[in-house]
Design an enzyme around this catalytic site. Structure first.
Site, PDB file in Angstrom:
ATOM      1  N   CYS A 223      48.446   5.163  88.647  1.00 35.89           N
ATOM      2  CA  CYS A 223      49.770   5.106  88.032  1.00 35.89           C
ATOM      3  C   CYS A 223      49.682   4.739  86.557  1.00 35.89           C
ATOM      4  CB  CYS A 223      50.641   4.083  88.753  1.00 35.89           C
ATOM      5  SG  CYS A 223      50.564   4.243  90.509  1.00 35.89           S
ATOM      6  N   GLU A 224      49.111   5.599  85.749  1.00 40.87           N
ATOM      7  CA  GLU A 224      49.018   5.425  84.301  1.00 40.87           C
ATOM      8  C   GLU A 224      49.003   6.829  83.717  1.00 40.87           C
ATOM      9  OE1 GLU A 224      47.978   2.557  82.326  1.00 40.87           O
ATOM     10  OE2 GLU A 224      47.450   1.145  83.908  1.00 40.87           O
TER      11      GLU A 224
ATOM     12  N   GLY B  49      20.262   4.367  74.163  1.00 39.90           N
ATOM     13  CA  GLY B  49      20.932   4.212  75.452  1.00 39.90           C
ATOM     14  C   GLY B  49      21.442   5.578  75.878  1.00 39.90           C
ATOM     15  N   ARG B  50      22.578   5.959  75.268  1.00 35.28           N
ATOM     16  CA  ARG B  50      23.235   7.220  75.613  1.00 35.28           C
ATOM     17  C   ARG B  50      22.266   8.412  75.656  1.00 35.28           C
ATOM     18  NH1 ARG B  50      28.728   8.116  74.541  1.00 35.28           N
ATOM     19  NH2 ARG B  50      28.656   6.375  73.087  1.00 35.28           N
TER      20      ARG B  50
ATOM     21  N   TYR C 231      27.721   5.209  79.843  1.00 32.25           N
ATOM     22  CA  TYR C 231      29.022   4.562  79.698  1.00 32.25           C
ATOM     23  C   TYR C 231      30.036   5.153  80.690  1.00 32.25           C
ATOM     24  CZ  TYR C 231      26.486   3.043  75.621  1.00 32.25           C
ATOM     25  OH  TYR C 231      25.506   2.540  74.813  1.00 32.25           O
TER      26      TYR C 231
ATOM     27  N   GLY D 289      22.003   4.786  69.244  1.00 33.22           N
ATOM     28  CA  GLY D 289      23.127   5.495  68.648  1.00 33.22           C
ATOM     29  C   GLY D 289      23.023   7.005  68.614  1.00 33.22           C
TER      30      GLY D 289
ATOM     31  N   GLU E 165      16.014   1.755  70.220  1.00 34.21           N
ATOM     32  CA  GLU E 165      16.825   1.246  71.341  1.00 34.21           C
ATOM     33  C   GLU E 165      17.837   2.277  71.824  1.00 34.21           C
ATOM     34  OE1 GLU E 165      18.883  -2.078  69.675  1.00 34.21           O
ATOM     35  OE2 GLU E 165      17.198  -3.438  69.889  1.00 34.21           O
TER      36      GLU E 165
ATOM     37  N   ARG F 278      36.039   6.954  79.685  1.00 36.14           N
ATOM     38  CA  ARG F 278      35.780   7.471  78.344  1.00 36.14           C
ATOM     39  C   ARG F 278      36.876   8.414  77.809  1.00 36.14           C
ATOM     40  NH1 ARG F 278      32.267  10.179  76.752  1.00 36.14           N
ATOM     41  NH2 ARG F 278      31.811   9.064  74.839  1.00 36.14           N
TER      42      ARG F 278
END
Ligand SMILES: *Cc1c(COP(=O)(O)O)cnc(C)c1O
Length: 423
Positions: A344-345, A275-276, A373, A239, A273, A312
């Protein structure tokens, strides 16, 4: 230390010009700096020296095999949330005993695969999972080492879609119900309770939520021990946040020290743990400008990377710094623009309302802090080939996931036998 920097007017990843990679690989592509990955690991390793603690890389942040192997070769374990990630960790050479299996909805078949592989620890997140795991372990004639992930009801102060430690979140067992769950686990013959796990959210930029959560978990551990449980391990989760814009996240050293202080005297082996924090700032997304379209209110810079490559910004309202790959002159005039993809969004943007030196078709841009991510959340929406990944190490680079061809994408699909075959 900055692993992505201008040299001789061109943005480099370590010793390699991004332009050189773009010429060989095409755009868009993700680029990871091995030195940046090692530097983040080194800071954890140094801070953890002398502590009874281990490091498990949260594979979901970036599950490229080369990235997992880089950490595995440094002795890092893996935190996984699926059997697919387990297979990747094993394929990258991480011993099964150093793998921790987390996740809120593990199926019996997945738990079976994990036990058969010899995964070191399973973090159980519900009472139902305790029963399923007990049954599966019984079938295999094994005892499963488990922690129970508790939800300490702490606001991590992060985006609502990446906060996990509040009562209204689906994760973990409510800390107020945890004693009952541990009692149940203790009575199940094929489970061996080894500890408590928590993970309160992602992109935390303050240490206070960790302090508050550990205070609650500490008192739970005291209760559990008085109930007769052996609690040897405390899994802190991940985190820790990174810099996207002007955040000032705590250093890794500060984080580890605060956790060490808050858990002092508890007699638990700690598991971190991250990650980021290990991968986020070590990766960038490189894209080419297709065209520039002036509008009434602002200019649209349409690039060949899109929301399917980096979701993201539109999913988490995330802000990523965007820089031209060719160094702008210090006095270059800027224009107000949105950096958007060709999908197309209306949600297909990488950055909005930026003041950038004017860009023209064929120029390259770099999206910073995209190592976590990013590629893992990419899709092939609009039949856009999955974005390739490249690793740089010093003056070398290698493609670690090639861009699939359209032919390969089509060949992976099947026409039902009752439909007339084309041609
Ligand atoms: C996602 C996750 C992590 C890693 O989170 P980061 O914010 O990337 O550090 C760690 N542990 C668990 C259980 C997770 O689900």
């Amino acid at each position: 230390m900055n692993f992505f920097a201008y040299r001789n007017g061109e943005m480099h990843a370590e010793g390699v010009a991004l332009k050189t990679i773009a010429q060989q690989v095409g755009t868009p592509f993700y680029c990871y700096s091995a030195a940046a990955l090692r530097a983040a690991w080194q800071e954890f390793a140094d801070a953890m020296k002398g502590m009874n603690a281990s490091l498990c890389y949260a594979v979901k942040a970036n599950s490229n095999l080369a990235v997992i192997k880089l950490f595995g070769d440094l002795g890092v374990g893996a935190d996984i949330v699926s059997v697919g990630e387990m297979r990747r960790a094993l394929a990258a050479g991480i011993p099964a005993g150093r793998i921790v299996y987390s996740g809120v909805g593990k199926k019996a078949s997945e738990l079976m695969a994990a036990l058969e592989a010899g995964v070191g620890q399973i973090n159980v997140e519900s009472s139902a999972e305790l029963e399923t795991l007990n049954a599966v372990a019984g079938q295999l004639g094994r005892k499963a080492d488990i922690t129970i992930r508790v939800n300490p009801d702490i606001d991590a102060g992060t985006h609502e879609k990446i906060t996990t430690g509040l009562k209204e979140n689906k994760f973990g067992i409510d800390i107020d119900l945890a004693r009952g769950a541990f009692a149940k686990a203790g009575a199940l013959p094929n489970l061996r309770v080894v500890g408590v796990a928590m993970h309160i959210g992602s992109q935390l930029t303050s240490l206070q939520p960790y302090r508050d959560a550990i205070v609650r978990v500490r008192s739970l551990i005291e209760d559990l021990r008085s109930d007769g449980h052996r609690i040897d391990r405390l899994d802190i989760g991940g985190g820790l946040g990174i810099v996207y814009a002007d955040e000032t996240p705590p250093s890794i050293t500060e984080f580890v020290q605060v956790v060490g202080k808050e858990t002092a005297g508890l007699g638990c082996e700690l598991t971190f743990e991250p990650g980021r924090r290990l991968v986020g700032e070590a990766g960038v997304l490189v894209s080419e400008v297709i065209l520039v379209k002036p509008g009434v209110f602002k200019t649209f810079v349409i690039v060949d990377a899109a929301m399917n490559d980096l979701i993201r910004p539109t999913l988490y309202d995330a802000w990523h710094d965007v820089l031209p790959v060719r160094e702008p002159r210090p006095d270059a005039a800027t224009i107000r623009c949105d950096i958007v993809g060709p999908i197309c969004e209306s949600g297909d943007y990488l950055a909005q309302n930026r003041d950038l030196p004017s860009l023209s078709a064929g120029e390259l841009i770099m999206v910073r802090s995209a190592g976590a991510y990013g590629a893992v959340m990419a899709s092939s929406y609009n039949s856009r080939p999955l974005v390739p990944e490249v690793m740089v190490d010093g003056t070398r680079f290698a493609i670690t996931r090639p861009r699939p061809s359209i032919e390969e994408m089509i060949a992976a699909e099947r026409i039902p036998p009752w439909m007339a075959q084309a041609g």
